[in-house]
Design a protein around this motif. Structure first.
Motif, short mmCIF file in Angstrom:
data_model
loop_
_atom_site.label_atom_id
_atom_site.label_comp_id
_atom_site.label_asym_id
_atom_site.label_seq_id
_atom_site.Cartn_x
_atom_site.Cartn_y
_atom_site.Cartn_z
N ILE A 120 0.83 -1.21 0.00
CA ILE A 120 0.00 0.00 0.00
C ILE A 120 0.86 1.25 0.00
O ILE A 120 0.65 2.16 -0.80
CB ILE A 120 -0.98 -0.01 1.19
CG1 ILE A 120 -2.03 -1.11 0.99
CG2 ILE A 120 -1.66 1.35 1.36
CD1 ILE A 120 -2.89 -1.37 2.20
N VAL A 121 1.85 1.31 0.88
CA VAL A 121 2.73 2.49 0.95
C VAL A 121 3.46 2.67 -0.38
O VAL A 121 3.51 3.77 -0.93
CB VAL A 121 3.72 2.37 2.13
CG1 VAL A 121 4.81 3.42 2.05
CG2 VAL A 121 2.98 2.47 3.46
N ASN A 122 4.01 1.60 -0.91
CA ASN A 122 4.74 1.68 -2.18
C ASN A 122 3.84 2.18 -3.30
O ASN A 122 4.19 3.11 -4.01
CB ASN A 122 5.31 0.30 -2.53
CG ASN A 122 6.04 0.33 -3.86
OD1 ASN A 122 7.13 0.87 -3.96
ND2 ASN A 122 5.42 -0.23 -4.89
N ASN A 123 2.68 1.56 -3.47
CA ASN A 123 1.84 1.90 -4.60
C ASN A 123 1.17 3.27 -4.45
O ASN A 123 1.02 3.97 -5.44
CB ASN A 123 0.80 0.81 -4.84
CG ASN A 123 1.34 -0.30 -5.70
OD1 ASN A 123 2.48 -0.72 -5.53
ND2 ASN A 123 0.55 -0.77 -6.63
N VAL A 124 0.78 3.62 -3.25
CA VAL A 124 0.14 4.93 -3.08
C VAL A 124 1.15 6.05 -3.34
O VAL A 124 0.86 6.99 -4.09
CB VAL A 124 -0.51 5.06 -1.67
CG1 VAL A 124 -0.90 6.50 -1.39
CG2 VAL A 124 -1.72 4.15 -1.57
N ILE A 125 2.34 5.96 -2.78
CA ILE A 125 3.34 7.01 -2.99
C ILE A 125 3.76 7.06 -4.47
O ILE A 125 3.79 8.13 -5.08
CB ILE A 125 4.57 6.82 -2.08
CG1 ILE A 125 4.17 7.09 -0.62
CG2 ILE A 125 5.72 7.73 -2.49
CD1 ILE A 125 5.23 6.75 0.40
N THR A 126 4.04 5.91 -5.05
CA THR A 126 4.45 5.87 -6.46
C THR A 126 3.31 6.33 -7.37
O THR A 126 3.54 7.08 -8.33
CB THR A 126 4.91 4.46 -6.86
OG1 THR A 126 5.92 4.03 -5.95
CG2 THR A 126 5.46 4.43 -8.27
N GLY A 127 2.09 5.92 -7.07
CA GLY A 127 0.93 6.33 -7.87
C GLY A 127 0.67 7.82 -7.81
O GLY A 127 0.35 8.45 -8.82
N VAL A 128 0.81 8.41 -6.63
CA VAL A 128 0.62 9.86 -6.49
C VAL A 128 1.69 10.60 -7.27
O VAL A 128 1.40 11.57 -7.98
CB VAL A 128 0.61 10.28 -5.00
CG1 VAL A 128 0.73 11.77 -4.83
CG2 VAL A 128 -0.66 9.77 -4.32
N ILE A 129 2.93 10.16 -7.17
CA ILE A 129 4.02 10.80 -7.94
C ILE A 129 3.75 10.66 -9.44
O ILE A 129 3.88 11.63 -10.20
CB ILE A 129 5.39 10.20 -7.56
CG1 ILE A 129 5.75 10.61 -6.13
CG2 ILE A 129 6.47 10.64 -8.54
CD1 ILE A 129 6.94 9.88 -5.55
N ALA A 130 3.35 9.47 -9.87
CA ALA A 130 3.06 9.24 -11.29
C ALA A 130 1.91 10.13 -11.75
O ALA A 130 1.96 10.72 -12.84
CB ALA A 130 2.72 7.77 -11.52
N LEU A 131 0.87 10.25 -10.95
CA LEU A 131 -0.27 11.09 -11.29
C LEU A 131 0.13 12.55 -11.39
O LEU A 131 -0.24 13.25 -12.35
CB LEU A 131 -1.38 10.90 -10.25
CG LEU A 131 -2.65 11.71 -10.44
CD1 LEU A 131 -3.33 11.38 -11.75
CD2 LEU A 131 -3.60 11.45 -9.28
N LEU A 132 0.90 13.04 -10.43
CA LEU A 132 1.33 14.44 -10.44
C LEU A 132 2.22 14.74 -11.65
O LEU A 132 2.09 15.79 -12.28
CB LEU A 132 2.05 14.80 -9.14
CG LEU A 132 1.17 14.83 -7.90
CD1 LEU A 132 2.02 15.05 -6.64
CD2 LEU A 132 0.08 15.88 -8.01
N LEU A 133 3.12 13.83 -11.99
CA LEU A 133 3.99 14.03 -13.15
C LEU A 133 3.18 14.02 -14.45
O LEU A 133 3.44 14.81 -15.36
CB LEU A 133 5.09 12.98 -13.19
CG LEU A 133 6.17 13.14 -12.11
CD1 LEU A 133 7.06 11.90 -12.06
CD2 LEU A 133 7.00 14.39 -12.34
N ALA A 134 2.20 13.14 -14.54
CA ALA A 134 1.35 13.10 -15.74
C ALA A 134 0.52 14.37 -15.84
O ALA A 134 0.33 14.91 -16.94
CB ALA A 134 0.46 11.87 -15.70
N LEU A 135 0.01 14.87 -14.72
CA LEU A 135 -0.73 16.14 -14.75
C LEU A 135 0.18 17.29 -15.16
O LEU A 135 -0.24 18.19 -15.89
CB LEU A 135 -1.37 16.40 -13.38
CG LEU A 135 -2.56 15.52 -13.03
CD1 LEU A 135 -2.96 15.75 -11.57
CD2 LEU A 135 -3.73 15.77 -13.96
#
Length: 161
Positions: A120-135
């Motif tokens: 959960i920690v890995n995917n949430v942090i990585t997913g948020v970073i990925a989302l912010l970079l894509a935005l």
């Protein structure tokens, strides 16, 4: 009887429009900020693909495979290799946003018991970073488009250049 010379390919309206779109895509990705976003996004995708083995949850095979495939897809989308026209760059950024959201919810959605603290920690942090970079990539593409709309784009290529 005189015939008018045929217009060259250099001045064909479709060629001019393609060059303008190419210039727009280059403008969005050639700034230092655009290059930084692209590089960080690529590294984020590679990390996501390797994260099951880095953080030690590769035994949870469904999530490990999901992260591998989503990470590789994200890295390819955001590296810009397939997005040399504005429309594709913009669309791919939104596709990458969807991959970022999927990364966040994947530990709870994939089959099997994959929702551990580590995953959960890995995917949430990585997913948020990925989302912010894509935005950020989408915003850069939009900014380049608004520059074009305001007339900030250079003049179309003139014949003979």
């Amino acid at each position: 009887m005189t015939t008018s010379p045929r217009p060259s390919m250099e001045t064909h309206p479709d060629i001019l429009e393609m060059r303008q779109r190419q210039e727009l895509a280059e403008r969005a990705t050639s700034t230092p900020q655009g290059q930084a976003v692209g590089t960080l996004a690529f590294l984020t995708g590679i990390y996501l693909a390797a994260s099951p083995w880095i953080t030690g949850f590769n035994g949870l095979s469904t999530l490990a495979v999901t992260n591998l495939l989503v990470g590789l897809a994200y890295a390819l989308l955001m590296s810009g290799g397939f997005g040399r026209a504005y429309e594709r760059t913009h669309s791919m950024a939104w596709g990458a946003c969807a991959l970022g959201v999927w990364t966040i919810i994947a530990p709870w959605v994939v089959a099997g018991n994959a929702s551990t603290t580590k995953t959960i920690v890995n995917n949430v942090i990585t997913g948020v970073i990925a989302l912010l970079l894509a935005l950020a990539a989408s915003a850069a593409a939009r900014a380049a488009e608004s520059t074009k709309a305001r007339g900030g784009m250079t003049a179309p290529y003139a014949h003979g250049r």
